[in-house]
Design a protein around this motif. Sequence first.
Motif, mmCIF file in Angstrom:
data_model
loop_
_atom_site.group_PDB
_atom_site.id
_atom_site.type_symbol
_atom_site.label_atom_id
_atom_site.label_comp_id
_atom_site.label_asym_id
_atom_site.label_seq_id
_atom_site.Cartn_x
_atom_site.Cartn_y
_atom_site.Cartn_z
ATOM 1 N N UNK A 223 0.738 -1.222 -0.052
ATOM 2 C CA UNK A 223 -0.099 0.007 -0.054
ATOM 3 C C UNK A 223 0.995 1.048 0.041
ATOM 4 N N UNK A 224 0.347 2.239 -0.685
ATOM 5 C CA UNK A 224 1.163 3.504 -0.573
ATOM 6 C C UNK A 224 0.104 4.886 -0.450
ATOM 7 N N UNK A 225 0.373 5.229 0.562
ATOM 8 C CA UNK A 225 -0.624 6.294 1.118
ATOM 9 C C UNK A 225 -0.037 7.531 1.248
ATOM 10 N N UNK A 226 -0.620 8.893 0.968
ATOM 11 C CA UNK A 226 -0.064 10.074 1.242
ATOM 12 C C UNK A 226 -0.728 10.754 2.472
ATOM 13 N N UNK A 227 -0.102 11.390 3.507
ATOM 14 C CA UNK A 227 -0.641 12.059 4.450
ATOM 15 C C UNK A 227 -0.206 13.524 4.510
ATOM 16 N N UNK A 228 -1.353 14.407 5.201
ATOM 17 C CA UNK A 228 -0.768 15.649 5.601
ATOM 18 C C UNK A 228 0.262 15.826 6.426
ATOM 19 N N UNK A 229 1.349 16.737 6.409
ATOM 20 C CA UNK A 229 2.458 16.670 7.234
ATOM 21 C C UNK A 229 1.980 16.894 8.627
ATOM 22 N N UNK A 230 1.103 17.301 8.984
ATOM 23 C CA UNK A 230 0.658 17.453 10.354
ATOM 24 C C UNK A 230 0.197 16.129 11.184
ATOM 25 N N UNK A 231 0.260 15.157 10.418
ATOM 26 C CA UNK A 231 -0.183 13.591 10.896
ATOM 27 C C UNK A 231 1.086 12.727 11.385
ATOM 28 N N UNK A 232 2.123 13.535 11.334
ATOM 29 C CA UNK A 232 3.502 12.826 11.321
ATOM 30 C C UNK A 232 3.392 11.858 12.917
ATOM 31 N N UNK A 233 2.989 12.821 13.770
ATOM 32 C CA UNK A 233 2.978 12.155 15.249
ATOM 33 C C UNK A 233 2.095 10.929 15.360
ATOM 34 N N UNK A 234 1.159 10.832 14.708
ATOM 35 C CA UNK A 234 0.078 9.778 14.696
ATOM 36 C C UNK A 234 0.484 8.597 14.044
ATOM 37 N N UNK A 235 1.317 8.899 12.931
ATOM 38 C CA UNK A 235 1.907 7.932 11.845
ATOM 39 C C UNK A 235 2.779 6.834 12.636
ATOM 40 N N UNK A 236 3.638 7.755 13.751
ATOM 41 C CA UNK A 236 4.711 6.977 14.506
ATOM 42 C C UNK A 236 3.940 5.729 15.257
ATOM 43 N N UNK A 237 2.629 5.824 15.329
ATOM 44 C CA UNK A 237 1.885 4.929 16.290
ATOM 45 C C UNK A 237 1.651 3.602 15.291
ATOM 46 N N UNK A 238 1.672 3.838 14.120
ATOM 47 C CA UNK A 238 1.345 2.551 13.211
ATOM 48 C C UNK A 238 2.324 2.062 12.332
ATOM 49 N N UNK A 239 3.364 2.703 12.024
ATOM 50 C CA UNK A 239 4.519 2.558 11.042
ATOM 51 C C UNK A 239 5.743 2.669 11.452
#
Length: 307
Positions: A223-239
Amino acid sequence: MKIERLLSILVVLLNNEIVSADELAKKFEVSKRTIYRDIESLALANLPVVTFHGRNGGVGLMPSYKMDRYLFSDEEKQKIIEALKIQTSMVHEDSQMLIDKLESLRGINNMSEHFSFYSPTIHRKEIEQNLQDKLILLKQAIALNRKLHIEYVSQSGEITHRVISPYKIVLNGGSWYLEAYCEKRNDRRLFKLTRIRNYTLLDEEFAAANVEETDLAPSYEIAELVFQRDQLGKLYDFFLENEITIHENYIKVVFSFDNNRNLLPFLFMFSSSVEIIKPESLKRKYYNELNKIYNKLNSDTQLSYIP
């Protein structure tokens, strides 16, 4: 439970030079396949497990390790206690007695101050308490190799009645699942515990060894996903770090996922802050679901203006 069997196998290996898989399987009333998996788990935990081939072969521990078989370092005791505490927090096992004994050993003082486990799941406290009765009965069914009759609600809301042979309780993605053979589907299935609404322990037994012979085959996709820059903190919970690429105005995430798992609830957590690049199948599912929500909102709005 597996953690208790692993500890018991370790004690057997500490007190014997070589033990065959047959002996261990008979002693713990599981299949040889399960024993091999347990031995692999011990090896992955960096315990020096050695396999001896030949007529009198089996498994054992390296002699240098066995010399100190009754001595655990503080770090080793800490790991065992933490593992047991996680298990106790999740399913209210009777592991607390073993925890107390380990903590009372010389060199283990006030260890509980450094480790706590609030909740292993995403469920509210009330839901978690409600699941405890199910977990107790399911563990009983697994231990006795007894079939269950369940009323199950699918993700789409379909209510079905099934007879299943349960053999494993799984905590995955913050939710409890039961892995079992389903007679209705004539195949192995994962049942989410919150969706098992009614359940009855049957008198009919099943052969546990036969159930364990096949594994649920994952179907992996990239899977390839693109997130807004302000989501970085949340992304470290999952990736993982190597799955995340940070750009000036956006974040790209590339990861492997099991197609058998429903990723939509996860994606909806990010609302408009995520865009799916691939796979196309996931993209279609996501936007189809968004269209349903949009149409429902429009329908509800129109209805609200009807006099």
